[in-house]
Design a protein around this motif. Sequence first.
Motif, PDB file in Angstrom:
ATOM      1  N   VAL A 179      14.722  18.058 -17.542  1.00 62.35           N
ATOM      2  CA  VAL A 179      14.328  18.758 -16.315  1.00 62.35           C
ATOM      3  C   VAL A 179      15.270  18.368 -15.178  1.00 62.35           C
ATOM      4  O   VAL A 179      15.500  17.190 -14.928  1.00 62.35           O
ATOM      5  N   ARG A 180      15.865  19.372 -14.531  1.00 64.48           N
ATOM      6  CA  ARG A 180      16.732  19.130 -13.372  1.00 64.48           C
ATOM      7  C   ARG A 180      15.921  19.211 -12.086  1.00 64.48           C
ATOM      8  O   ARG A 180      16.172  18.524 -11.133  1.00 64.48           O
ATOM      9  N   ARG A 181      14.996  20.153 -12.069  1.00 63.79           N
ATOM     10  CA  ARG A 181      14.186  20.338 -10.872  1.00 63.79           C
ATOM     11  C   ARG A 181      12.845  20.948 -11.266  1.00 63.79           C
ATOM     12  O   ARG A 181      12.810  21.894 -12.040  1.00 63.79           O
ATOM     13  N   LEU A 182      11.775  20.361 -10.745  1.00 62.85           N
ATOM     14  CA  LEU A 182      10.450  20.915 -11.021  1.00 62.85           C
ATOM     15  C   LEU A 182       9.641  20.793  -9.739  1.00 62.85           C
ATOM     16  O   LEU A 182       9.333  19.692  -9.293  1.00 62.85           O
ATOM     17  N   GLU A 183       9.359  21.942  -9.130  1.00 58.43           N
ATOM     18  CA  GLU A 183       8.608  21.957  -7.870  1.00 58.43           C
ATOM     19  C   GLU A 183       7.223  22.523  -8.135  1.00 58.43           C
ATOM     20  O   GLU A 183       7.059  23.730  -8.271  1.00 58.43           O
ATOM     21  N   ALA A 184       6.236  21.620  -8.203  1.00 60.54           N
ATOM     22  CA  ALA A 184       4.881  22.056  -8.553  1.00 60.54           C
ATOM     23  C   ALA A 184       4.157  22.576  -7.315  1.00 60.54           C
ATOM     24  O   ALA A 184       3.319  21.907  -6.723  1.00 60.54           O
ATOM     25  N   ARG A 185       4.536  23.764  -6.909  1.00 63.15           N
ATOM     26  CA  ARG A 185       3.860  24.451  -5.798  1.00 63.15           C
ATOM     27  C   ARG A 185       4.039  25.953  -6.016  1.00 63.15           C
ATOM     28  O   ARG A 185       4.945  26.362  -6.752  1.00 63.15           O
ATOM     29  N   PRO A 186       3.197  26.766  -5.363  1.00 62.01           N
ATOM     30  CA  PRO A 186       3.348  28.212  -5.567  1.00 62.01           C
ATOM     31  C   PRO A 186       4.752  28.667  -5.177  1.00 62.01           C
ATOM     32  O   PRO A 186       5.234  28.311  -4.098  1.00 62.01           O
ATOM     33  N   GLY A 187       5.397  29.372  -6.050  1.00 58.39           N
ATOM     34  CA  GLY A 187       6.765  29.822  -5.788  1.00 58.39           C
ATOM     35  C   GLY A 187       7.808  28.756  -6.073  1.00 58.39           C
ATOM     36  O   GLY A 187       8.996  28.976  -5.886  1.00 58.39           O
TER      37      GLY A 187
END
Lengths: 157, 114
Positions: free
Chosen positions: A40-48
Amino acid sequence: MTNITIERTYKASLADVWALWTTKDGFESWWGPEGFRVDVRRLEARPGGELHYAMIADAPQQVEAMKRMGQPVSHETHGTFTELRPRQRLVLTHVIDFLPGVTPYESTIVAEFSEVEDRVRMVVTLHPMHDAAFSRMQVQGFTSQLTKLDRRFSFQS
Amino acid sequence: MHIETFQVLADPVRLHIVDALRAGERSVNDLVDTVDIDQSGVSRHLRILYERGFVDVRPDGQRRLYSLRPEPFHELDAWISGYRNLWEARLDRFGDALRRRQVARAKRHKERKK
């Protein structure tokens, strides 16, 4: 046209189940077809929020198969958490852009979570018709699935 | 599984025609009304569906009646079962990962208590 729904119930906390979808180490611990791992390089756990990972063939047979098909052994994969309600529901949309000659398209997975006493019920909805035309990764995944079944079968006997 | 099966159904008009035929045999005019495109469009799509083995046609006086053939749908069904198996396997790995996570945390707790 046809959706597939798979339900599982785990004896676990909702926090742990949720973490497997929404944290770097959680996601890396299970995602991807057999014979692949993901970084995983980037994982943003938010809507969108953005999801970006490398899907890497790491089993020798898989590496060989990808080479045979003229595919790179690692592919940068992009997705978006198009919907995200913490510990309740998420919609993960992937951009399928690695198929030669196929216009990039989106593939959507819906996961819903609920607590049933001391267990967590997880319902995953897939749209195979949409994915079908298309994804060699899925074909790869299907092949490795057969290998996996063979292995499990011999394990049980 | 032939990719072609999906390509045939990927067209929204053809999918609409197939859906309409699920209720049983229909005439071309009937389908034109249901699908809401002109007759030449419907005929063109019916020809494609016929050539790929999705529909049968029989004359009935002046009319031509179209109906679904089961074969491509059986094939589709088999493919979808495979797709489901693939995801069942993924969720097996999900369950395994979940257990590893729980074990790792229990271990950490234990070590902290020492």
